[in-house]
Structures are given as C-alpha cells and as structure tokens.
Design a protein around this motif. Structure first.
Motif, PDB file in Angstrom:
ATOM      1  N   ALA A  70      13.072   0.499   9.682  1.00 52.14           N
ATOM      2  CA  ALA A  70      13.643  -0.151   8.489  1.00 52.14           C
ATOM      3  C   ALA A  70      13.111  -1.574   8.418  1.00 52.14           C
ATOM      4  O   ALA A  70      13.645  -2.496   9.038  1.00 52.14           O
ATOM      5  CB  ALA A  70      15.164  -0.147   8.564  1.00 52.14           C
ATOM      6  N   ALA A 114      13.550   3.942  -0.177  1.00 49.75           N
ATOM      7  CA  ALA A 114      14.990   4.015  -0.483  1.00 49.75           C
ATOM      8  C   ALA A 114      15.389   2.901  -1.448  1.00 49.75           C
ATOM      9  O   ALA A 114      14.559   2.095  -1.863  1.00 49.75           O
ATOM     10  CB  ALA A 114      15.793   3.886   0.812  1.00 49.75           C
ATOM     11  N   PRO A 286      15.722   3.388  12.028  1.00 52.97           N
ATOM     12  CA  PRO A 286      16.304   2.292  12.801  1.00 52.97           C
ATOM     13  C   PRO A 286      15.644   0.959  12.450  1.00 52.97           C
ATOM     14  O   PRO A 286      14.429   0.907  12.224  1.00 52.97           O
ATOM     15  CB  PRO A 286      15.988   2.676  14.254  1.00 52.97           C
TER      16      PRO A 286
HETATM   17  N1  LLP Z   1      18.250   2.720   6.181  1.00 52.99           N
HETATM   18  C1  LLP Z   1      18.870   2.238   5.093  1.00 52.99           C
HETATM   19  C2  LLP Z   1      18.920   3.055   3.894  1.00 52.99           C
HETATM   20  C3  LLP Z   1      19.470   0.970   5.122  1.00 52.99           C
HETATM   21  O1  LLP Z   1      20.092   0.501   4.054  1.00 52.99           O
HETATM   22  C4  LLP Z   1      19.403   0.196   6.312  1.00 52.99           C
HETATM   23  C5  LLP Z   1      20.010  -1.146   6.370  1.00 52.99           C
HETATM   24  C6  LLP Z   1      18.727   0.735   7.415  1.00 52.99           C
HETATM   25  C7  LLP Z   1      18.169   2.008   7.317  1.00 52.99           C
HETATM   26  C8  LLP Z   1      18.601   0.000   8.705  1.00 52.99           C
HETATM   27  O2  LLP Z   1      19.803  -0.222   9.325  1.00 52.99           O
HETATM   28  P1  LLP Z   1      19.830  -0.802  10.816  1.00 52.99           P
HETATM   29  O3  LLP Z   1      19.233   0.216  11.734  1.00 52.99           O
HETATM   30  O4  LLP Z   1      19.038  -2.063  10.820  1.00 52.99           O
HETATM   31  O5  LLP Z   1      21.264  -1.040  11.055  1.00 52.99           O
HETATM   32  N2  LLP Z   1      21.605  -7.972   6.645  1.00 52.99           N
HETATM   33  C9  LLP Z   1      22.578  -7.233   7.413  1.00 52.99           C
HETATM   34  C10 LLP Z   1      22.159  -5.798   7.600  1.00 52.99           C
HETATM   35  C11 LLP Z   1      21.937  -5.068   6.304  1.00 52.99           C
HETATM   36  C12 LLP Z   1      21.498  -3.639   6.519  1.00 52.99           C
HETATM   37  C13 LLP Z   1      21.062  -3.026   5.254  1.00 52.99           C
HETATM   38  N3  LLP Z   1      20.576  -1.689   5.378  1.00 52.99           N
HETATM   39  C14 LLP Z   1      22.803  -7.945   8.734  1.00 52.99           C
HETATM   40  O6  LLP Z   1      22.221  -8.997   8.958  1.00 52.99           O
HETATM   41  O7  LLP Z   1      23.609  -7.478   9.546  1.00 52.99           O
END
Ligand code: LLP
Length: 432
Positions: A70, A114, A286
């Motif tokens: 991601a 996405a 991820p």
């Molecule tokens: N896939 C989708 C569709 C997403 O919206 C996201 C994150 C991910 C994957 C990746 O998620 P991860 O593995 O990084 O948790 N700015 C915020 C986080 C926003 C996340 C948005 N979407 C922060 O600083 O905590």
C-alpha cells in the motif's frame, strides 16, 4: 544480520538501536546522518524494509499470492523500487501513485487500483498501463469504469470491494469496514452488484476485495471479514460468477508503544486455512507493517520553554512533517540520539514544533529525560504515513528522506528549497 536468513517470527524488530552510546540505523550513527543532511530528516533502514517484506511474503507461501504494497504509506520511488525488486506490486489510489509506481519499475501486472473517487482520467491512465485490476467501490463507479473501458476499446478487470460491516477496533479515522463508512459495497447488496458488474460489456469480474481498517492489533476482525468474503465467493460461484482473486487488503498493526499486534505469520495461520481450497490467487495490501518501524524522523531541540502549566520542548520538526500525533492523537516514541541523555532526570513535557497551531505537537504529556537545545531526538515508527502526509504548511520546505544500506547514506529525496515552495505560482499581470 543476514537478510536472507530471516524468519517470519521477527517482523517486530527494526534496525534502530543504541550502540557505543548512540542511536544507530544499521551501521550508521544517526547523528552522522543528521550532520550530513541536516534536521529534520526521515531515515529508513533497508534491512528492516526487506526483512518486513520477506516476513509477510514468506508467511503466505502456502497460497499463490501477490503482495500489493500500500504505497500510500510510503511512496518514495526508491522505496517502491526496493519493494519491486523484492517482487512486490503496489496498491494505488490515484493517478499520481500510478505515475510513481511506473517510474519506480513496479510491474503493471501487480498493480491494483483502489479508492472511492477515481476520475475518468485516472481510470483511462490505469487502463492504458494495463494494471492488474480495479477495486471498485460503488455501482456508479462500475458504470463509469465500463464507459471509459468501452471508449478505449478494452475490458477492465474488476474486484468489487465489499464492506463486511466489521469493527476493526482501531481509530475511527482509519476504520473503513463499518456500515457507516464511505468505503466498499454493503455485503448484503454484494450479489446484486456482482450481477450488474458481470452484465456490463467492458467489465471482467475477477475478484472480491475487502479492507476493514488500519493499525489492527487483533486477528479476529481479519478472520471474521475473510469468512464473509469466502461465503460470498461460494454464493457467486453458484450464480456462475467465478472469482479468481481474493484481496484481503492491508491493516496489520505495528508496535508504536506497547501494542502486541499479530505477526504476519499469525495472520497467515488464521486466514490461510479459510482460503486454501478456494482455488484463487490471494492479494494483500500491507502498508504500515512493512514500512512503519523501518523509519524514523530525526529532529533537533531548538528551545526549552517552561510555561505556567507545563514544560515545552520546541524542536525543529512539526506537524507539517509528521501529522499523525496531531491528526489521530497517535503515539510515537521519542528517543534521544545520545544514550547518555536517558540517565538524566525525567520531566513531563510536550514536544512541539514551530508551526503556529496549538495542535502542533509530536508528543503530549510525555515523560522524557531532560533535553537541552542542540540535543537530537528520534521520533520512532515514522516510516509509514510520515513523509507522505507532510505538507508545506507555514511555508516549511519538506524535509529530506534518506535510506541506509550497508553503512551508506543515500539521500532518496532532497530537502525542498524556498524556490520549490513557490513552484507553479505566478503573479498575474494585473498585479504588476
Ligand atoms: N488497502 C486499502 C484499501 C487501504 O485503504 C489501506 C490504508 C491499506 C490497504 C493499507 O493499510 P495498512 O496496511 O497501512 O494499515 N494515515 C493513517 C492510515 C490511513 C490508512 C488508509 N488506508 C495513519 O497514519 O495511521
């Protein structure tokens, strides 16, 4: 440590540790990096990045899969190239991210697109690049995608993003899989939407997607969501819709303070049995778990100010450089670069930046050893959603990013200049 011999059990480890009385990134004292590139600066460890990627990849080795990093978590093209060389694809959410991914050499066949608001132009660009698939979030978007695909004479591969209505038990701003959230298609309308999708001439339905939130520290919400997806895949099959890809999103949390999130292997152990007989390719997105603890923000203490009610440590980094504390009340550990500082008496302080907002802080009511002007600090776990969320607020140039590998300091993004700040701005003639 040999990257190749790394087991999936040690994903929580990173390469920022005290040695010879100083904080090091791999074999390099962080103070040397600060001297070379100045402060504030972001510092990433190559070894940690690679270890985290391999831990995730290795955990799912029993199922055919694609990791689509991601890139919203960290989109520097050097980091993307590193990921691509490891075999990663990317999850993109904009034309800008597509541009970066292609520049970095990510294979289009490993790019998934996405986001709830893809514009026609962005869709066209992604079709032209022949990305693996679009993760579609609404029937309106499905229609738009169908039209754009028809206009360029192609078929768009599509996964529908399902909103499984599961509480990921995380911060509300980063929770995405509840009914009230703007993301995805309600699970109880999924069959209808899939039927619509497969009736559209320029849509090729290939997958189901879900992502319920970020910084998840338990495995149960993942399992519940995957169970719903598996059920849906079965129902679709009986309607003659054959699903080839299941995308379970990202969201695995990291340790900022004392959280003990599941390791990638724990996640794999919990969900693989549910997926292994589906005869699908698994996609995962991820972000944080790969880059979060692979990066720090280095900052210098400018002043100490004893206010009426509390002590402020004023540093040269601010909310525009790392917005997570201000935006989510997020905790980032703060460590002095010099280990000796840890022996000093402790005080309750706010660590604040120079930005003209009371919300500008990197730590609030934190017990920290006494620090003095000139002392250097590391804001830990800043590799994900750090630099990417930086802004030029208060006309502060964005800070450099460096990647450490084999004892060498590689500047992968130069510090912005004042000229960069006004790039593209013009004073119209009538003001002359
Ligand atoms: N896939 C989708 C569709 C997403 O919206 C996201 C994150 C991910 C994957 C990746 O998620 P991860 O593995 O990084 O948790 N700015 C915020 C986080 C926003 C996340 C948005 N979407 C922060 O600083 O905590």
């Amino acid at each position: 440590m040999q990257v190749s011999s790394i087991s999936t059990k040690i994903c929580r480890m990173h390469n920022f540790e005290y040695r010879h009385g100083e904080l090091y990134c791999e074999q390099v004292p962080v103070s040397r990096i600060a001297k070379e590139v100045g402060t504030p600066c972001y510092v990433y460890s190559y070894t940690t990045l690679v270890r985290h990627y391999r831990a995730y990849d290795g955990a799912f080795k029993s199922i055919p899969h694609v990791i689509a990093f991601a890139m919203k978590a960290n989109s520097n093209i050097a980091i993307l190239r590193l990921m691509a060389k490891e075999g990663s694809g990317v999850d993109i959410v904009s034309g800008g991210e597509l541009f970066r991914a292609l520049k970095a050499g990510v294979l289009p066949s490993k790019i998934v697109f996405a986001g709830v608001g893809k514009s026609a132009e962005e869709i066209r660009e992604a079709l032209k690049a022949d990305v693996l698939m679009f993760n579609v979030e609404s029937s309106a978007e499905l229609q738009a995608l169908n039209e754009v695909a028809a206009s360029v004479g192609t078929k768009a591969r599509v996964a529908l993003r399902i909103n499984p209505d599961i509480d990921p038990k995380t911060h509300p701003y980063i929770s995405t899989g509840l009914k009230k959230s703007k993301f995805g298609i309600a699970a109880d309308r999924a069959l209808e939407e899939f039927a619509l999708a497969s009736s559209l001439a320029n849509i090729d339905v290939v997958g189901v997607h879900k992502h319920i939130g970020s910084q998840l520290t338990e495995v149960t919400p993942f399992v519940e969501a995957v169970k719903k997806v598996v059920k849906l895949v079965g129902a679709l099959k009986s309607q003659g819709i054959n699903i080839r890809y299941v995308n379970i999103g990202g969201g695995l949390g990291i340790t900022y303070s004392d959280e003990t999130p599941p390791l990638p292997q724990d996640l794999a152990d919990a969900v693989s049995p549910l997926l292994k007989d589906l005869n699908i390719t698994l996609i995962m997105e991820p972000g944080r778990v790969i880059v979060g603890n692979a990066g720090i923000l280095v900052t210098k203490v400018l002043y100490r100010k004893d206010g009426e009610a509390k002590r402020f440590i004023i540093v040269d980094a601010a909310m525009n450089d790392l917005i997570r504390p201000s935006l989510y009340g997020a905790y980032h550990e703060i460590r002095p670069l010099s280990e000796a500082v840890l022996q000093r008496p402790k005080h309750h302080v706010d660590v604040v930046g120079p930005v003209c907002e009371s919300g500008d802080f990197l730590a609030k009511d934190r017990s920290l050893p006494e620090v003095n002007p000139g002392d250097m600090l590391a804001v830990m776990s800043a590799g994900a959603y750090g630099f990417v969320m930086a802004s030029n607020y208060n006309s502060r140039p964005r800070v450099p990013e460096v990647l450490i590998k084999d004892g060498e300091i590689h500047v992968i993004k130069a510090r912005e200049t004042y000229e960069d700040l006004i790039k593209g701005e013009t004073i119209p003639a009538f003001l002359n």
